[in-house]
Design an enzyme around this catalytic site. Structure first.
Site, PDB file in Angstrom:
ATOM      1  N   ARG A 162       0.850  -1.176   0.000  1.00  0.00           N
ATOM      2  CA  ARG A 162       0.000   0.000   0.000  1.00  0.00           C
ATOM      3  C   ARG A 162       0.896   1.240   0.000  1.00  0.00           C
ATOM      4  NH1 ARG A 162      -2.484  -3.340   4.105  1.00  0.00           N
ATOM      5  NH2 ARG A 162      -4.619  -3.956   3.546  1.00  0.00           N
ATOM      6  N   LYS A 186      -2.875  -1.918   7.631  1.00  0.00           N
ATOM      7  CA  LYS A 186      -4.081  -1.410   8.285  1.00  0.00           C
ATOM      8  C   LYS A 186      -4.314  -2.131   9.604  1.00  0.00           C
ATOM      9  CE  LYS A 186      -6.611   0.153   4.193  1.00  0.00           C
ATOM     10  NZ  LYS A 186      -7.853  -0.009   3.383  1.00  0.00           N
ATOM     11  N   ARG A 259      -0.104  -1.994  -7.101  1.00  0.00           N
ATOM     12  CA  ARG A 259      -0.534  -2.994  -6.102  1.00  0.00           C
ATOM     13  C   ARG A 259      -1.603  -3.902  -6.709  1.00  0.00           C
ATOM     14  NH1 ARG A 259      -1.603  -4.282  -0.480  1.00  0.00           N
ATOM     15  NH2 ARG A 259      -3.837  -4.299  -0.011  1.00  0.00           N
TER      16      ARG A 259
END
Length: 314
Positions: A162, A186, A259
């Site tokens: 990311r 995350k 990605r």
């Protein structure tokens, strides 16, 4: 306010269906002071719903059941209405029936609890393998920032990073000997990722010139800007778009596209959805499953060429 009479898409409604809509329009137009645009949306939704109900032989709002509303949703979906439009029609029906209940014109609200089908997810844009090869193999610049950009692109595509994960990398994050690194994604969840040889080589080349930009010897950031501080997400976005333009890529490049390309190419080659989920750091498999829909044309061509009894096309 009277019902618009010149809408060719809605056939003439019987009074038993049309008059309650007109009464409802007067109610929301005067008592609730809704905007003309909102009022128009309510009327259009209700007239279209009434038209579909009329097709099913219903001529009275009080005779509509939950079964009929579900059938109405199914008919709308078959005729091309999206989930958002159907959801708005259901919302209009629920509000309308609350009015009918207040006026004693209905015994229940058949639209309560009925949901619209989900709208199709927008598929992420990706590069094919040839485009990725052209992007990553075409760097003719040798200044520090260009080498940094090359290393960033290689790392994103190599390991499916990311943007936030990329900019948070420190100088000691990558284990060059074993070709791996630990990133925090995350939810502050860490995962171990492999790093491919081209990415290792690109990062090594960048680190050799990183010292020319360093202002603070204690700076830990792997990727720094021209002023010597940690590179920002916005700078990464701008520099990757610049690199793609210089290399003749015919579409706007953003970090997530690399990605997405990583995920798609990994899934095409391995077919291992769980492994791709782990590499991407997705908490739910359903998030990863979007990539199974990205390249059906490619999969179909493989099927046609490989299956002994395929022959789907002559």
């Amino acid at each position: 306010m009277t019902r618009a009479a010149s809408k060719p898409s809605v056939p003439e409604l019987p009074a038993s269906l049309a008059e309650p809509i007109e009464a409802f329009a007067r109610h929301i137009g005067s008592e609730r002071r809704l905007s003309p645009h909102t009022l128009s949306n309510y009327q259009r939704d209700l007239e279209q719903a009434a038209s579909l109900l009329q097709e099913r032989g219903l001529r009275d709002w009080s005779a509509v059941s939950q079964h009929e509303v579900r059938a109405l949703v199914a008919m709308s979906h078959r005729r091309g209405k999206g989930g958002t439009s159907i959801q708005r029609m259901l919302s209009s029906l629920r509000t309308f029936y609350r009015f009918l209940l207040r006026e004693g014109l209905a015994k229940d609200n058949p639209a309560d609890g009925i949901r619209a089908p989900k709208s199709a997810k927008r598929l992420p844009k990706t590069l094919d393998q040839e485009q990725v090869g052209h992007l990553l193999d075409s760097n003719a610049e040798d200044d520090p920032l260009a080498l940094r950009d090359q290393a960033m692109m290689e790392l994103i595509y190599s390991s499916g990073l990311r943007l936030a994960e990329l900019v948070s990398l420190d100088i000691d994050t990558i284990d060059f000997r074993d070709g791996e690194m630990v990133v925090t994604g995350k939810g502050s969840k860490s995962r171990m990722l492999p790093v491919g040889a081209p990415a290792i080589a690109a990062v090594r080349a960048w680190i050799k010139l990183r010292v020319t930009l360093i202002k603070d010897p204690n700076e830990k950031a792997l990727f720094i800007n021209a002023r010597g501080g940690r590179v920002s997400a916005r700078t990464v976005q701008q520099r990757l778009a610049r690199a793609a333009k210089l290399r003749g890529l015919d579409q706007h490049l953003h970090p997530h596209m690399l990605r997405h390309s990583f995920a798609t190419h990994m899934l095409e080659a391995s077919g291992d959805l769980r492994a791709v989920q782990e590499l991407l750091g997705h908490a739910n498999l359903s998030t990863t499953q979007v990539y199974t829909h990205l390249d059906f044309q490619h999969l179909a061509s493989v099927y046609d060429g490989a299956h002994p009894r395929a022959q789907r096309k002559k």
